[in-house]
Design an enzyme around this catalytic site. Structure first.
Site, PDB file in Angstrom:
ATOM      1  N   HIS A 131      11.789 -10.167  28.523  1.00 25.66           N
ATOM      2  CA  HIS A 131      10.911  -9.144  27.657  1.00 25.66           C
ATOM      3  C   HIS A 131       9.846 -10.262  26.948  1.00 25.66           C
ATOM      4  CE1 HIS A 131       9.225  -5.831  26.794  1.00 25.66           C
ATOM      5  NE2 HIS A 131       9.865  -5.592  25.444  1.00 25.66           N
ATOM      6  N   HIS A 241      13.559  -9.655  20.105  1.00 26.66           N
ATOM      7  CA  HIS A 241      12.369  -9.838  20.955  1.00 26.66           C
ATOM      8  C   HIS A 241      11.464 -11.089  21.002  1.00 26.66           C
ATOM      9  CE1 HIS A 241      11.750  -5.190  21.618  1.00 26.66           C
ATOM     10  NE2 HIS A 241      10.615  -5.552  21.971  1.00 26.66           N
ATOM     11  N   SER A 289      12.878  -7.859  15.844  1.00 29.03           N
ATOM     12  CA  SER A 289      11.486  -8.691  15.898  1.00 29.03           C
ATOM     13  C   SER A 289      11.960  -9.883  15.474  1.00 29.03           C
ATOM     14  CB  SER A 289      10.546  -7.957  15.071  1.00 29.03           C
ATOM     15  OG  SER A 289       9.410  -8.987  15.058  1.00 29.03           O
ATOM     16  N   TYR A 523      12.350   2.852  25.873  1.00 29.74           N
ATOM     17  CA  TYR A 523      13.223   2.492  24.842  1.00 29.74           C
ATOM     18  C   TYR A 523      14.373   3.785  24.897  1.00 29.74           C
ATOM     19  CZ  TYR A 523      10.382  -0.885  22.421  1.00 29.74           C
ATOM     20  OH  TYR A 523       9.873  -2.031  22.269  1.00 29.74           O
ATOM     21  N   ASP A 676       2.148 -29.071  34.668  1.00 33.27           N
ATOM     22  CA  ASP A 676       1.853 -27.771  33.648  1.00 33.27           C
ATOM     23  C   ASP A 676       3.022 -27.137  33.428  1.00 33.27           C
ATOM     24  OD1 ASP A 676       1.897 -26.179  35.889  1.00 33.27           O
ATOM     25  OD2 ASP A 676       0.055 -25.568  36.002  1.00 33.27           O
TER      26      ASP A 676
END
EC number: 3.5.1.23
Length: 725
Positions: A131, A241, A289, A523, A676
């Site tokens: 996520h 998250h 969070s 959710y 990269d």
């Protein structure tokens, strides 16, 4: 003096009795061990003016690379039944896609022998998204999730599928006897609940069972080769998250979880273990969070929560920030949160407390039509699961990234001041049916997605569910959505209770909620959290009984291990076939031409680095005349030019790169040391006029990858598109 025989006689007699005792005891055979294989591959996909998947912010385009995205695969089987396998793949992407998973299986069928390909199906693979909110978009299954990407980006699903299938093939080739251990410990200061007022609506007696309003425990599996003891890989699950990289970021990144994986793998590679794979997987982080400094109004500094009164009613000013943001921006926040997870994982890997032995490795998978479920033991609306719908607070976003200034979280007032505008929008799209309004309860419906089918389903009412058993000590739930903290706790507890009562698992078994797996349904909150209608609840698609439905499905799947097969289809447990494929829309503007300024050519340097001696920690930057990145980068076979030594594969493990860092090893001879794919390098593209482009390459010397003293150069390695005659 006693003779030698007289002295040895008691010992001989003792040995005789011991041998008789041993021979008289039953012979115990060792329990079957585990076979484990690990693999890793790149899934970055096309970039360049493509909206990222996560924040769903149209202005946030994937125009560069900060850290390439990876798929990390783990295959488990029992030595007693080596062909009965389960595959867990942790993938750096915003959300999973079942159509991409179908491509993965097709790739495996094309690239493996028929016998080997038959070992891996849609039923025994869990493709779980970390996520990251800085991943490439344009591959989602349903129209709602495609809107901000202007449909499906050509090549996006194919790139992810190719990377995932390659990681599984590598794990397949790596499969061998392994020792697998489990450990668990707390990760401090790496997560906060972004909707604490919703969490507080859960019963006090339930909350009293836990010390925090987020799950701080990390569960870690450590896999070691059974013969050599070499650490092959680790997989862990910690709820947070990946939003450390904020919405202003334009470079693709695995965020805090991707960084933690990258750093441990880089450390192991430098220590002589280059095939080590470390997955930092996702679990019940729906309301969790990484912005641990909290949310504040950007103009006043006053704390806010995204509710109607936040920042004078202008929610766009209510932003969460991570640790160290004021000093080093979102990159430093990413490093801090990533290193917190890494430190705990490394600690747990050296002090494991439980070994997975014996038992079987098995799986169950089914498709469920959620609106057809009747919840056991309930009547009326308490037994009903709804067709999908998104609430008004869905439009508000979160404190990690507020969406619109005139929307807010906790929006369950039908007479609120923002309703006229949204009612107009809803009327243009589709008015929800009265049955849907009644079923959704506390949620004022903005989008009746489960009733919207043009150009195809906006959200699916059918979802895939998967459960793995890995010995009697570990169960893994493949949940097709984002699970809140308390929802995950209830899910784990009730499924474990079912498994233990059936005799399938031991009482001390661990249950993993592998969030965002195989399909995405937004959710999953508790019934109590749903009543508050903050963002997470407004995005709980199937109504207030969404969690109860998920738990019932997983408990029924769990009980099927005892019976040995899936239960028959019934109104309480409807088994449906997967949704029909459709022709995806695509409104993304194609690239038709790249041009260079008059007198210049692609790859020319427009801004050179400053002439200086650079030390560890210094940043080197240069600007190039370049091409649109959606044309792709260069692979190992094509980058040997201008004196660069040929190489068999790119150092970062991807199939292509947009840049290299090269060290001079002789006059006019350069060795490629970085591309990269490392944290130390950055590539950023921007459009210059209509068809011209400029690319900035950056290198932090010795940031995470040590380099020796010498003369270095950076090279741009994109591809350009020319008009066809």
């Amino acid at each position: 003096m006693p003779s030698l025989m007289s002295r040895c006689y008691p010992l001989l007699l003792a040995c005789l009795f011991a041998c008789l005792f041993v021979s008289a005891s039953p012979v115990r055979r060792a329990e079957p061990g585990l076979l484990v294989g690990v693999g890793k591959s790149d899934v970055t996909g096309p970039i360049g003016e493509i909206t990222m998947a996560g924040y769903a912010e149209l202005a946030q385009k994937a125009n560069g690379i900060h850290l390439r995205l990876k798929a990390r695969a783990f295959i488990f089987a029992s030595e007693s039944a080596p062909n009965r396998r389960v595959v867990y793949v942790s993938t750096d992407m915003g959300w999973p896609s079942y159509r991409t998973l179908k491509l993965v299986v097709s790739n495996l069928q094309a690239q493996l022998s028929p016998a080997d390909a038959a070992l891996y199906t849609l039923d025994n693979i869990m493709m779980s998204a970390t996520h990251t909110h800085s991943g490439v978009g344009g591959y989602a299954d349903n129209f709602l999730t495609q809107i901000t990407n202007f449909g499906v980006t050509p090549g996006a699903r194919e790139a992810i599928a190719q990377g995932v299938s390659q990681a599984i093939i590598m794990a397949h080739q790596d499969l061998a006897a392994a020792t697998v251990t489990i450990n668990k410990g707390r990760v401090e200061n790496a997560s906060i609940n972004r909707s604490p007022t919703s969490y507080l609506l859960n019963p006090a007696s339930e909350r009293a069972q836990y010390t925090d309003d987020v799950d701080r425990d990390m569960l870690l599996l450590t896999v070691k080769d059974a013969q050599t003891g070499r650490m092959k890989g680790t997989a862990n699950w910690f709820a947070v998250h990946p939003v450390s990289m904020n919405v202003s970021n334009e470079r693709v990144s695995g965020d805090n979880k991707g960084y933690a994986s990258y750093l441990w793998e880089a450390q192991q590679a430098l220590a002589g273990n280059p095939t080590f794979v470390s997955a930092f997987g996702q679990t019940n982080a729906g309301d969790v969070s990484a912005n641990t400094a909290g949310a504040f109004c950007v103009d006043t500094g006053v704390a806010c929560d995204g509710g109607k009164g936040s920042c004078g009613g202008d929610l766009s000013k209510c932003l969460g920030r991570g640790p160290g943001y004021d000093i080093g921006g979102d990159q430093l926040s990413t490093e801090i949160i990533g290193k917190s997870q890494l430190a705990k994982a490394q600690e747990l890997s050296t002090s494991a407390v439980k070994t997975l032995t014996g038992g079987v490795v098995d799986f169950r998978k089914t498709w469920i039509s959620l609106p057809d479920i009747k919840l056991t033991g309930q009547t009326g609306l308490n037994a009903t699961v709804c067709k999908a719908a998104m609430g008004y607070s869905f439009s508000a976003g979160t404190t990690d990234c507020p969406a619109l200034s005139f929307s807010w979280q906790g929006d369950n007032d039908p007479n609120a001041s923002n309703k006229p505008f949204w009612n107009f929008v809803r009327g243009l799209l589709k008015e929800p049916s009265q049955d849907l309004i009644t079923c959704q309860g506390a949620k004022p419906i903005l989008l009746a997605t489960g009733e919207m089918t043009s150009p195809y389903d906006w959200q699916s009412n059918q979802l895939p569910y998967t459960i793995f058993m890995i010995t009697r000590k570990l169960a893994m739930l493949g949940v097709p959505g984002e699970v809140s903290t308390m929802s995950g706790r209830r899910m784990r507890a009730q499924v474990l209770q079912q498994l233990v009562s059936d005799g399938t698992a031991d009482a001390d078994a661990e249950v993993i909620v592998a969030g965002l797996t195989n399909s995405y349904s937004s959710y999953i909150t508790t019934w109590e959290e749903y009543q508050a209608q903050r963002y997470e609840a407004g995005s709980t698609a199937y109504g207030p009984n969404t969690l109860a439905a998920h738990i019932q499905v997983f408990k029924t799947l769990a009980s099927s291990f005892k019976s040995g097969s899936l239960p028959p289809a019934s109104p309480a447990f409807p088994i449906v076939s997967e949704p029909t494929d459709f022709n995806d829309v695509n409104f993304l503007t194609p690239i038709v031409l790249d041009t260079a300024p008059a007198g210049k050519k692609f790859g020319d340097v427009s801004v050179q680095p400053g002439a200086a001696t650079y030390k560890t920690g210094n940043k080197v930057s240069a600007e190039f005349i370049c091409a649109h990145p959606r044309n792709g980068g260069s692979d190992a076979s094509t980058i040997a030019a201008d004196g660069a030594k040929p190489l068999a594969a790119l150092p970062g493990g991807a199939s292509s790169t947009f840049m290299t860092v090269e060290r001079q090893v002789a006059p006019n001879v350069w060795e490629i040391v970085l591309d990269d794919a490392v944290w130390d390098t950055k590539y950023l593209w921007r459009r210059n006029g209509v068809a011209e482009s400029r690319c900035t390459l950056e290198w932090t010397v010795g940031g995470s990858f040590p380099v020796v003293a010498g003369t270095y150069r950076m090279r741009y390695l994109g591809r350009y598109c020319r008009l066809q005659s």
